[in-house]
Write a protein that holds these residues in place. Structure first.
Motif, short mmCIF file in Angstrom:
data_model
loop_
_atom_site.label_atom_id
_atom_site.label_comp_id
_atom_site.label_asym_id
_atom_site.label_seq_id
_atom_site.Cartn_x
_atom_site.Cartn_y
_atom_site.Cartn_z
N LEU A 128 14.47 22.65 1.80
CA LEU A 128 14.26 22.89 0.00
C LEU A 128 12.61 22.57 -0.09
N TYR A 129 12.00 21.60 0.59
CA TYR A 129 10.65 21.18 0.03
C TYR A 129 9.57 21.38 1.22
N THR A 130 8.50 22.21 1.03
CA THR A 130 7.40 22.28 1.93
C THR A 130 6.47 21.30 2.01
N SER A 131 6.40 20.76 0.73
CA SER A 131 5.23 19.43 0.62
C SER A 131 6.11 18.45 -0.24
N VAL A 132 5.84 17.26 0.36
CA VAL A 132 6.28 16.00 -0.67
C VAL A 132 5.29 15.08 -0.25
N THR A 133 4.22 14.78 -1.43
CA THR A 133 3.18 13.97 -1.13
C THR A 133 3.28 12.95 -2.35
N LEU A 134 2.57 11.82 -2.06
CA LEU A 134 2.47 10.68 -3.01
C LEU A 134 1.25 10.75 -3.97
N LYS A 135 1.50 10.72 -5.23
CA LYS A 135 0.51 10.88 -6.18
C LYS A 135 0.66 10.07 -7.13
N GLN A 136 -0.73 9.66 -7.80
CA GLN A 136 -0.67 8.58 -8.90
C GLN A 136 0.08 9.17 -10.31
N VAL A 137 0.74 8.10 -11.12
CA VAL A 137 1.64 8.79 -12.17
C VAL A 137 0.56 9.62 -12.90
N SER A 138 -0.50 9.46 -13.20
CA SER A 138 -1.38 10.04 -13.90
C SER A 138 -1.93 11.53 -13.13
N TYR A 139 -1.49 11.89 -12.13
CA TYR A 139 -1.87 12.97 -11.54
C TYR A 139 -1.22 14.38 -12.34
N ASP A 140 -2.03 15.19 -12.57
CA ASP A 140 -1.58 16.27 -13.48
C ASP A 140 -2.25 17.45 -12.47
N ASP B 57 0.87 -1.23 0.02
CA ASP B 57 0.01 -0.01 -0.01
C ASP B 57 0.80 1.22 0.07
N PRO B 58 1.03 1.99 -1.04
CA PRO B 58 1.85 3.20 -1.20
C PRO B 58 1.68 4.25 -0.29
N TYR B 59 0.25 4.31 0.08
CA TYR B 59 -0.19 5.50 0.97
C TYR B 59 0.32 5.14 2.55
N LYS B 60 0.99 3.94 2.86
CA LYS B 60 1.29 3.51 4.19
C LYS B 60 2.77 3.89 3.93
N ILE C 240 7.57 26.35 -7.09
CA ILE C 240 8.21 25.53 -8.18
C ILE C 240 8.03 24.05 -7.63
N THR C 241 8.18 23.20 -8.65
CA THR C 241 7.51 21.66 -8.49
C THR C 241 8.58 20.86 -9.35
N ASP C 242 8.53 19.49 -8.64
CA ASP C 242 9.07 18.63 -9.47
C ASP C 242 8.62 17.01 -8.96
N GLU C 243 9.06 16.08 -9.53
CA GLU C 243 8.32 14.78 -9.31
C GLU C 243 9.38 13.61 -9.52
N VAL C 244 9.31 12.57 -8.83
CA VAL C 244 10.15 11.46 -8.93
C VAL C 244 9.32 10.15 -9.20
N ALA C 245 9.56 9.35 -10.14
CA ALA C 245 8.65 8.12 -10.42
C ALA C 245 9.33 7.16 -9.59
N LEU C 246 8.42 6.12 -9.10
CA LEU C 246 8.84 5.13 -8.10
C LEU C 246 8.89 3.81 -9.03
N TYR D 134 2.81 5.15 -9.14
CA TYR D 134 2.77 6.45 -8.20
C TYR D 134 4.29 6.98 -8.36
N LYS D 135 3.98 8.29 -7.75
CA LYS D 135 5.31 9.22 -7.76
C LYS D 135 5.18 10.08 -6.69
N LEU D 136 6.35 10.45 -6.34
CA LEU D 136 6.55 11.68 -5.42
C LEU D 136 6.52 12.93 -6.05
N TYR D 137 5.47 13.84 -5.42
CA TYR D 137 5.58 15.18 -5.92
C TYR D 137 6.00 16.21 -4.92
N PHE D 138 6.71 17.03 -5.47
CA PHE D 138 7.39 17.89 -4.68
C PHE D 138 7.13 19.48 -5.08
#
Length: 548
Positions: free
Chosen positions: A237-249, A224-227, A259-265, A272-276
């Motif tokens: 550097l990052y005020t928010s690091v959240t888990l999002k689906q790859v399709s999240y736009d 469960d990625p949400y866990k 300023i935003t960025d992301e990392v594929a898992l 899913y991906k991490l959204y910064f």
């Protein structure tokens, strides 16, 4: 008359150019340093997201995938429900993102008679599900269907591997990967058979001998990625690091403010991906934090350059003043010598001339020669004494003097020399005698009385000398009603070769009188001070240790 140029010149344009250049360099340095720091922070925002992803998801996932799951292999297919329970408890404890584990006790048998593809019969002897403490399964039927699908997929991978297995060469380097089945949200693993078992499976697949079967263990781990516990290791550097689906736009955002960025898992988290994200104002605080030490260093370098510039300027100013003092000294000293020498020359010429001189003329010229010679001798003695004082090459000869007689002697001498000079004195009654060097103290008296006469208006040539005791010191107070000394000049008048610019000091002074007095007083372990007001007069105070 225009004062001639000296070697040392103050060039204001050069000073301004230097200050402008150094200040411009400071500003350019600060701007460049700030831009580089801002760029560095933005690069770190892009690069260090991988650190967050690695410590939050990738490292724990790889530890589970490559290490913990592989422990199943050590049981060689003999894992039972009790051991499986202990093993899954350790999984739930160490990997919070594992939501369920399905355990299969698998039987590998010969292919059925109806099988035309020579596939082995891979069946589940039993299926057990394990959950973290406090969790209840709500849809067992759906789970059972999924569980059957997982087993079929692993059976296909096993049959495919055995069909291509080369019994003469043994397992290949891709063997472990053939017993993993990774899909979004879950990972299945079948313990890897030994080389002997693989040969047996290969033979069994081809022979269709019935009644032979082998045991294997298989586990499917539901993730469960949400866990996943996201660890923001770079909160600067990052005020928010959240888990999002790859399709999240993300919705339309103003990239000039955010300023935003992301990392594929990887692997089972590939959906899913991490959204910064961080507001640029937040990054500005980090930029300022990093820029501050750089700015301090730049300001220190700037201060050093300014200090060097100031020291050079001060050195040139001192040299300029010293050159002017020496220049004035040579001019005035030459004048002081030239005047008596010229007079002596004229008197000598008259004495050796052809004209007969009367007794009166002869005595007159003799007196002139004597007076001018005394002036030259006095000037030379003053220079010699000054040099000796500076080199500490003379000694104090203490004699006991009668104070009143000493003071009265100088007053009488100057009254004869300057008949219009009003001189008076007052001595406290208890002061009778005083041990001192009469020559040195006499030089102080002579210079201060001479200055009082020289720097006074013609109708106000007055001097009052007061002598008193203060603790263990004797105080000589010289008060005149002369032209006074400007306040900004008081700190300079005791300097060697320094002359006040006024109508009474155009010629006839080399700037040694007061400097000589100060050296004399200091040599006698005393002190000299001055108070003065322009057009009202001056007050010189000489303080000496009192010994009677």
């Amino acid at each position: 008359m225009k004062q001639p140029n000296t070697v040392y010149r103050k060039n204001s344009s050069l000073i301004i150019a230097f200050l402008t250049l150094v200040t411009a360099t400071l500003i350019v340095g600060l701007v460049v340093a700030y831009k580089l720091t801002a760029r560095n922070v933005e690069v770190d925002f892009t690069v260090k997201k991988n650190n967050v992803a690695d410590q939050s998801v990738i490292s724990p996932y790889n530890d589970l995938y490559r290490n913990k799951i592989f422990e199943i292999n050590s049981y060689s297919g003999l894992l039972d429900s009790a051991l499986a329970k202990s093993y899954t408890d350790s999984i739930f404890k160490n990997f919070k993102f594992v939501s369920k584990v399905v355990f299969y006790q698998v039987i590998v048998d010969s292919p059925p008679n109806t099988d035309i593809t020579n596939n082995l019969a891979v069946k589940a002897r039993s299926i057990q599900q394990y959950f973290p403490v406090g969790h209840t399964e709500s849809n067992a039927r759906a789970s059972e269907e999924v569980n059957t699908i997982d087993l079929r997929q692993m059976a296909e991978k096993l049959n495919s591997y055995i069909a291509t297995y080369d019994t003469t060469r043994g397992p290949g380097i891709d063997q472990p990967a053939s017993f993993y089945n990774t899909r979004p949200g879950k990972v299945s693993f079948l313990n890897i058979p030994s080389n002997a078992d693989l040969k047996s499976y290969h033979d069994l697949q081809a022979s269709r001998n019935s009644g032979l079967f082998y045991r294997q263990n298989m586990m499917t781990f539901y993730l469960d990625p949400y866990k996943v516990q996201i660890r923001n290791v770079h909160p600067e550097l990052y005020t928010s690091v959240t888990l999002k689906q790859v399709s999240y736009d993300p919705p339309d955002i103003d990239h000039s403010k955010v300023i935003t960025d992301e990392v594929a898992l990887p692997g089972a988290f590939s959906d899913y991906k991490l959204y910064f994200s961080s507001p640029r104002e937040y990054l500005n605080s980090e930029i300022y934090r990093r820029f501050l030490p750089v700015a301090i260093v730049i300001f220190l370098v700037y201060a050093i350059f300014m200090l060097i510039g100031w020291l050079i300027y001060r050195n040139l100013s001192v040299n300029d003043k010293m050159f002017k003092l020496q220049y004035d000294f040579i001019n005035n000293f030459t004048h002081e010598f030239k005047t008596p020498v010229s007079v002596i020359k004229i008197a000598g010429s008259n004495l050796k001339g052809d004209n007969e001189l009367t007794e009166r003329q002869r005595k007159h010229y003799g007196r002139i020669l004597d007076e001018e010679a005394d002036k030259l001798n006095e000037l030379m003695n003053k220079l010699l004494s000054f040099t000796q004082l500076e080199n500490k090459s003379i000694t104090i000869k203490r004699d006991k003097i009668k104070v009143e007689a000493f003071v009265k002697g100088y007053i009488d001498t100057f009254k004869i020399k300057y008949p219009l000079f009003k001189l008076d004195y007052a001595i406290e009654k208890q002061i009778k005698t005083f041990e001192t060097d009469t020559v040195l103290l006499g030089s102080v008296f002579q210079n201060l009385i001479e200055n009082a006469y020289k720097y006074s208006h013609p109708d106000r040539k007055e001097l009052f000398i007061k002598i008193s005791l203060e603790k263990r010191n004797i105080i000589f107070l010289f008060t005149d009603k002369g032209i006074g000394i400007p306040k900004n000049e008081l700190s300079n008048i005791f300097r060697k070769f320094y002359r006040l610019e006024n109508q009474y000091n155009q010629n006839g002074s080399v700037g040694l009188g007061l400097a000589f007095c100060k050296e004399l007083v200091n040599f006698m372990e005393g002190d000299i001070a001055v108070k003065s007001k322009v057009d009202e007069g001056s007050e010189f105070t000489v303080t000496l240790p009192y010994e009677n």
